[in-house]
Design an enzyme around this catalytic site. Structure first.
Site, PDB file in Angstrom:
ATOM      1  N   LYS B  48       0.832  -1.202   0.000  1.00 50.74           N
ATOM      2  CA  LYS B  48       0.000   0.000   0.000  1.00 50.74           C
ATOM      3  C   LYS B  48       0.871   1.259   0.000  1.00 50.74           C
ATOM      4  CE  LYS B  48      -4.265  -1.735   2.134  1.00 50.74           C
ATOM      5  NZ  LYS B  48      -5.174  -1.120   1.150  1.00 50.74           N
ATOM      6  N   GLU B  66      10.662   9.130   2.058  1.00 49.57           N
ATOM      7  CA  GLU B  66      12.092   8.925   1.819  1.00 49.57           C
ATOM      8  C   GLU B  66      12.406   7.440   1.710  1.00 49.57           C
ATOM      9  OE1 GLU B  66      14.792  11.069   1.598  1.00 49.57           O
ATOM     10  OE2 GLU B  66      13.624  12.907   1.672  1.00 49.57           O
ATOM     11  N   ARG B  71      10.010  -4.912   9.927  1.00 54.02           N
ATOM     12  CA  ARG B  71      10.572  -6.066  10.653  1.00 54.02           C
ATOM     13  C   ARG B  71       9.451  -6.779  11.406  1.00 54.02           C
ATOM     14  NH1 ARG B  71       8.283  -5.208  14.556  1.00 54.02           N
ATOM     15  NH2 ARG B  71       8.658  -3.964  16.405  1.00 54.02           N
ATOM     16  N   SER B  77      12.460 -10.718  21.687  1.00 56.62           N
ATOM     17  CA  SER B  77      11.789  -9.489  22.122  1.00 56.62           C
ATOM     18  C   SER B  77      10.342  -9.761  22.513  1.00 56.62           C
ATOM     19  CB  SER B  77      11.793  -8.435  21.008  1.00 56.62           C
ATOM     20  OG  SER B  77      13.078  -8.216  20.534  1.00 56.62           O
ATOM     21  N   LYS B  81       8.962  -8.958  26.150  1.00 57.02           N
ATOM     22  CA  LYS B  81       7.853  -8.032  26.393  1.00 57.02           C
ATOM     23  C   LYS B  81       6.715  -8.698  27.168  1.00 57.02           C
ATOM     24  CE  LYS B  81       5.268  -4.299  24.214  1.00 57.02           C
ATOM     25  NZ  LYS B  81       5.167  -3.437  23.018  1.00 57.02           N
ATOM     26  N   ARG B  84       7.842  -8.899  30.754  1.00 67.35           N
ATOM     27  CA  ARG B  84       7.798  -7.576  31.392  1.00 67.35           C
ATOM     28  C   ARG B  84       6.375  -7.189  31.755  1.00 67.35           C
ATOM     29  NH1 ARG B  84      11.203  -5.927  27.633  1.00 67.35           N
ATOM     30  NH2 ARG B  84       9.694  -4.703  26.489  1.00 67.35           N
ATOM     31  N   LYS B 140       8.522  11.131  24.102  1.00 65.56           N
ATOM     32  CA  LYS B 140       8.843  10.311  25.275  1.00 65.56           C
ATOM     33  C   LYS B 140       9.891  11.047  26.120  1.00 65.56           C
ATOM     34  CE  LYS B 140       7.808   5.716  23.405  1.00 65.56           C
ATOM     35  NZ  LYS B 140       8.313   4.345  23.177  1.00 65.56           N
ATOM     36  N   GLU B 167       1.927  -2.308  13.405  1.00 64.65           N
ATOM     37  CA  GLU B 167       2.280  -0.991  13.935  1.00 64.65           C
ATOM     38  C   GLU B 167       3.059  -0.214  12.868  1.00 64.65           C
ATOM     39  OE1 GLU B 167       3.792   0.237  18.177  1.00 64.65           O
ATOM     40  OE2 GLU B 167       5.518   0.200  16.828  1.00 64.65           O
ATOM     41  N   ALA B 179      16.757   8.250  16.547  1.00 65.51           N
ATOM     42  CA  ALA B 179      16.292   6.969  17.085  1.00 65.51           C
ATOM     43  C   ALA B 179      17.246   5.828  16.729  1.00 65.51           C
ATOM     44  CB  ALA B 179      14.883   6.669  16.589  1.00 65.51           C
TER      45      ALA B 179
END
Lengths: 226, 226, 226, 226
Positions: B48, B66, B71, B77, B81, B84, B140, B167, B179
């Protein structure tokens, strides 16, 4: 229904030279061959960089290469540059006068990575260094920063070997950020750009350069922690 | 040399639970299937975005996109998560509790491009908006800035349709620059990071954010010239 | 859900040898490094083939290269082959005893193209021919046909050069058609295959080989027309 | 130095219509936009096929999809076809009269895979079947075999949705082998081809078709073994 590149043809036709269709075909073949040769050289240099990138991924804690881009200079830009330099407009002239027809860009994380990658390429047996310009130590007046190398590399075709120059630009992400936007801003601007804009852009370039140095310092401090 | 399959097929001791090789194989298959489903959803969203990118190249003076990266969250991970968040560690739990297993990142030129791209995605018929967080208006504490969308999209498999959340993070190059480096710096740091470094990084994030606003201003001035 | 890393990092029992997690990690790193080296060699050979492909597209009426595929032999196959050959099972042993860890396949249009491509590769300065087997002139008993070359190529890493062998298989589309299906048919068959099936497959291979010769003849006749 | 596509321009110019540069630019933009729309539709269909391919890799013993290729019909072929059909030569005419401007080819292992893939596509919610031609049950006189579907798919652009037809050709490797060589043989042949060659090619097509049926039989026998 009209051919895509008609417009560029108009540029050619304004030279007031009438050429026969045989001549056109011969010249067209020459341009295609030239483009193919430079594309091949880009492939060879890019492969060398991908080999290093693959090695870093496996053997280093941190990969200095963020990404690799490449392009063959468009016919329009080649003609433009030859005309600006007041040189003959022909494939032969382009090939012997221009060193940036094949261009590869390596974007690194930190300032020090730039010089490390450059040394790795320069030390390879089959590469000859033709030229080197350090626009990081000596930025261009508009604020542009990058390390430029012209490297000559052998390319094996079906019946002969050709030694082809490739311009390799090595930068940090921050330098690339500034250069990409600067390029975007001016791309379709034909009018004169007021000095206020030019100096704003130059100022941004300087802030970005100092952020680059700051990030490098932080990186060194963090590395000492590990 | 360790036999890859061997590791999976034989008895494996994890968390002090002895599980038989059949159980391992069944669980590995579930993990592979889960990963395949999210990879497929990423392909659909990426397509899309590529369609929009292709349209911009042809129809706009300036392409706001750009680059696009993506991923699937690594198993490590995902488990980290879930632990956690004090949730059950299983594929079912991951699929119903986590919205960022499939991640797509869109990097834009200027601040205003971010919201424009977001609107285009949100208005598409077959997409449902699950969540939206604006870390640009509300960064943040560490300085991180980006717009986050969770979009649900239908994926057609051989025998059924699945609705999968993805996401989508939308940022400027400058936000991505910060970042990326921040991620690199902390990637293998297990010790506590001194407050001096944290505040240096925060400061860089703010300088970069103000450069972004400056570049946007310049862009608007240049646009008026054309 | 099984923790991927967990499997590698914790105690793993293989071949009745208990090894500590440090040993596992060291061996995994060696395997990853070995795989990276062969992937790099594949990139270099593939680039050489793509350069030829690019040249053919521009300079020839007909491009003899249909497509190029490649793979690094899986750990499972490497271990299987070392065991079958009664050799030590280790990275060092694999690297010094196996020539087909890196594999590149070139699929051509017509029979004569195969030998032409082989000659082009063999004549390149930086390539050393380690071995050559002509399974076209001398097909395997099951009907398999292809030309196999083992070529050694220098790969430039950040601190040293490595000379790596790559097996290049050159075939027609028809040979590839047969080999692909044969591979698919036997892939997950652990039982003995009845002789009737084996001989049916052999027969198909022969019919395909004669179709290849027929197509080559037609190609020569058509070429004379132009 | 002469533009690459001058030759195709000549075709346009022989229409004895003088067009101004503004008209050229408008028409050029229309052609680029048309091409972009069909490229986008190809991306959407290809993504759907890649999703199925990814599912097969994880969930099936054997993946029926060998490879996927695609192309947008060249301007030259579009003009040629419109002229042959005695239709107006314009973008509007092309878009409303031709269903094969966007083409996707799926190459399968065995005969039965073809119909299975076709059913999967046809049953997807957002796809409309416009036409279907079975050149396997009813081969073309020259020996050509393939299943052709024309599928209409929605493509989401920045400001509107467009419903675009894509021709999907589904074949076995063997059918593709024959069709690729047949295409290569005739590609630059302007003279009449003698009937002896045509009938040789037809004969090869029939031998290949019977080999396809033979391979399918073997596949069924092998499947029963497992």
């Amino acid at each position: 229904m009209i051919k895509e590149r008609e417009i560029e043809n108009k540029i050619v036709k304004t030279n007031d030279i009438i050429i026969t269709s045989n001549e056109v075909e011969t010249k067209m073949e020459k341009v295609q061959e030239m483009s193919m040769i430079y594309r091949s050289a880009i492939k060879e240099i890019t492969t060398k960089l991908e080999v290093l990138d693959g090695e870093f991924k496996v053997k280093r804690k941190r990969n200095p290469i963020e990404y690799i881009k490449s392009r063959v200079k468009s016919l329009k830009s080649i003609i433009g540059k030859l005309e600006r330099l007041d040189l003959e407009v022909s494939c032969e002239s382009a090939r012997s006068n221009l060193n940036d027809i094949a261009g590869v860009r390596v974007v690194c994380s930190f300032l020090s990575d730039i010089y490390e990658i450059a040394e790795m390429l320069k030390s390879q047996d089959d590469i000859t260094v033709i030229a080197e310009k350090d626009y990081i130590k000596h930025p261009k007046p508009n604020g542009y920063r990058s390390l430029h190398l012209v490297l000559e590399i052998p390319v094996f075709f079906s019946e002969h070997v050709e030694y082809v120059p490739v311009e390799v630009q090595i930068r940090t992400i921050a330098m690339d950020f500034w250069a990409s936007l600067e390029h975007k801003l001016y791309y379709k601007t034909f009018e004169d750009v007021p000095i206020s804009i030019t100096s704003d852009l130059k100022e941004c370039a300087d802030v970005i350069a100092s952020t680059d140095r700051k990030m490098q310092e932080i990186q060194r401090k963090v590395e000492k922690l590990n």
